[in-house]
Design a protein around this motif. Structure first.
Motif, short mmCIF file in Angstrom:
data_model
loop_
_atom_site.label_atom_id
_atom_site.label_comp_id
_atom_site.label_asym_id
_atom_site.label_seq_id
_atom_site.Cartn_x
_atom_site.Cartn_y
_atom_site.Cartn_z
N THR A 64 -78.44 69.66 -7.46
CA THR A 64 -77.61 69.09 -8.52
C THR A 64 -77.98 69.70 -9.87
O THR A 64 -79.09 70.23 -10.04
CB THR A 64 -77.79 67.55 -8.58
N ARG A 65 -77.04 69.61 -10.84
CA ARG A 65 -77.29 70.08 -12.19
C ARG A 65 -77.48 68.89 -13.14
O ARG A 65 -77.75 69.10 -14.32
CB ARG A 65 -76.13 70.95 -12.66
N ASN A 66 -77.36 67.69 -12.65
CA ASN A 66 -77.48 66.50 -13.49
C ASN A 66 -78.90 66.33 -14.01
O ASN A 66 -79.88 66.63 -13.31
CB ASN A 66 -77.07 65.26 -12.71
N SER A 67 -78.99 65.79 -15.19
CA SER A 67 -80.32 65.50 -15.75
C SER A 67 -80.94 64.29 -15.07
O SER A 67 -82.17 64.22 -14.91
CB SER A 67 -80.21 65.25 -17.26
N THR A 68 -80.09 63.32 -14.68
CA THR A 68 -80.57 62.14 -13.97
C THR A 68 -80.06 62.18 -12.54
O THR A 68 -78.85 62.35 -12.31
CB THR A 68 -80.09 60.84 -14.66
N VAL A 69 -80.94 62.03 -11.60
CA VAL A 69 -80.59 62.15 -10.19
C VAL A 69 -80.88 60.83 -9.48
O VAL A 69 -81.95 60.24 -9.66
CB VAL A 69 -81.37 63.29 -9.50
N GLU A 70 -79.91 60.37 -8.70
CA GLU A 70 -80.08 59.16 -7.87
C GLU A 70 -79.83 59.54 -6.42
O GLU A 70 -78.80 60.16 -6.10
CB GLU A 70 -79.11 58.07 -8.33
#
Length: 294
Positions: A64-70
């Motif tokens: 993923t490229r997201n700063s926050t990962v769930e």
């Protein structure tokens, strides 16, 4: 005056703020942040899940490229203990945490039935509300003697009842029933607890209510029976009196019945007296002579 400085990303840093968002019986939702803010490219994470009970490992990959990962970890076991490690795919520094999944629920409706020389524990099947429970796993039963301050393991069963014998008079016991523990007693279900007083009624609050209901029934039933018998006798007496009165009235009416007139003749109290006794009796009339009654 000002200058713009762009820092070179360091892919050797560990993920930040790793924590658990929600934990269920068979899954856990974890969350973390990227090693640095606003990644400009996809980042590959390795999520290692170590089963501390079974001593097994599983590795999942998250890109993923997201700063926050769930991320949701699935296929866990109820009551399990796990060590989770998250790091970048290049085996950089890691972030880790421990999670414990929710154990199976306690069996419902645990009750005691007292017999002559033993007691029987009864409960509802755990499979009725737990899809992850198989009856072949069974249940295990423990007993705590408060007087001796001793906890004893009584055994396990795949049935929904268990027989307990050799209880001592004057001792208070606590019984627990739970899904059987696996792998050295490390993965257990929640226990259902029931208090039992050998000297007293030998029941918990629900069983005590049942006992009190039985006592009340033992008193109410005979009273109702006596009331029914009394009402029955009263109806019989009234019926007999009614029959006697009917018979007396019939006999009285027959004694005053005139077959010639076709009706019964009764005298009022005003007609009774000496004059009636001295008056001559009218013996008959002719059919062709009209009779006048004044």
């Amino acid at each position: 005056d000002y200058v713009v400085v762009k820092m070179i990303p360091d892919n050797r840093l560990p993920p930040r703020h790793l924590h658990s968002v929600h934990t269920g019986k068979t899954f856990a939702v974890i969350k973390w942040e990227s090693p640095y803010d606003s990644p400009d490219q996809d980042m590959l994470y390795a999520v290692a899940v170590k089963d501390l009970v079974r001593k097994t490992d599983k590795i999942y990959k998250v890109k993923t490229r997201n700063s926050t990962v769930e991320y949701t970890i699935k296929k866990l076991e109820p009551g399990g203990k796990y060590h989770v490690i998250v790091q970048l795919g290049n085996m950089s520094k890691e972030s880790s945490m421990k999670i414990n999944t929710v154990p199976l629920s306690a069996p419902d409706a645990l009750k005691i039935i007292t017999e002559n020389d033993h007691i029987l524990l009864f409960w509802k099947s755990l499979a009725l509300k737990e899809s992850n429970f198989n009856e072949s796993r069974g249940y295990e039963i423990h007993m705590f003697d408060s007087l001796m301050n001793i906890t004893a393991y009584l055994g396990n069963t795949t049935e929904n009842f268990f027989k307990v014998s050799n209880l001592k008079i004057g001792h208070n016991y606590s019984f627990t029933v739970q899904a059987r523990c696996l792998f050295g007693g490390q993965m257990c279900g929640e226990p259902a607890t029931l208090l039992y007083d050998e000297l007293g009624t030998g029941e918990d609050s629900s069983a005590a209510k049942s006992g009190r209901s039985t006592d009340v029934a033992a008193i109410v039933v005979p009273v109702l029976f006596l009331l029914l018998v009394t009402l029955g006798i009263g109806f019989v007496v009234l019926y007999m009196r009614h029959r006697r009165l009917q018979s007396s009235f019939t006999a009285f009416a027959n004694s005053h019945y005139s077959s010639r007139l076709g009706s019964a003749i009764f005298s009022s109290g005003d007609d009774l007296g000496d004059e009636d006794d001295e008056a001559p009796m009218i013996t008959g009339f002719s059919d062709d002579v009209p009779m006048v009654i004044a």
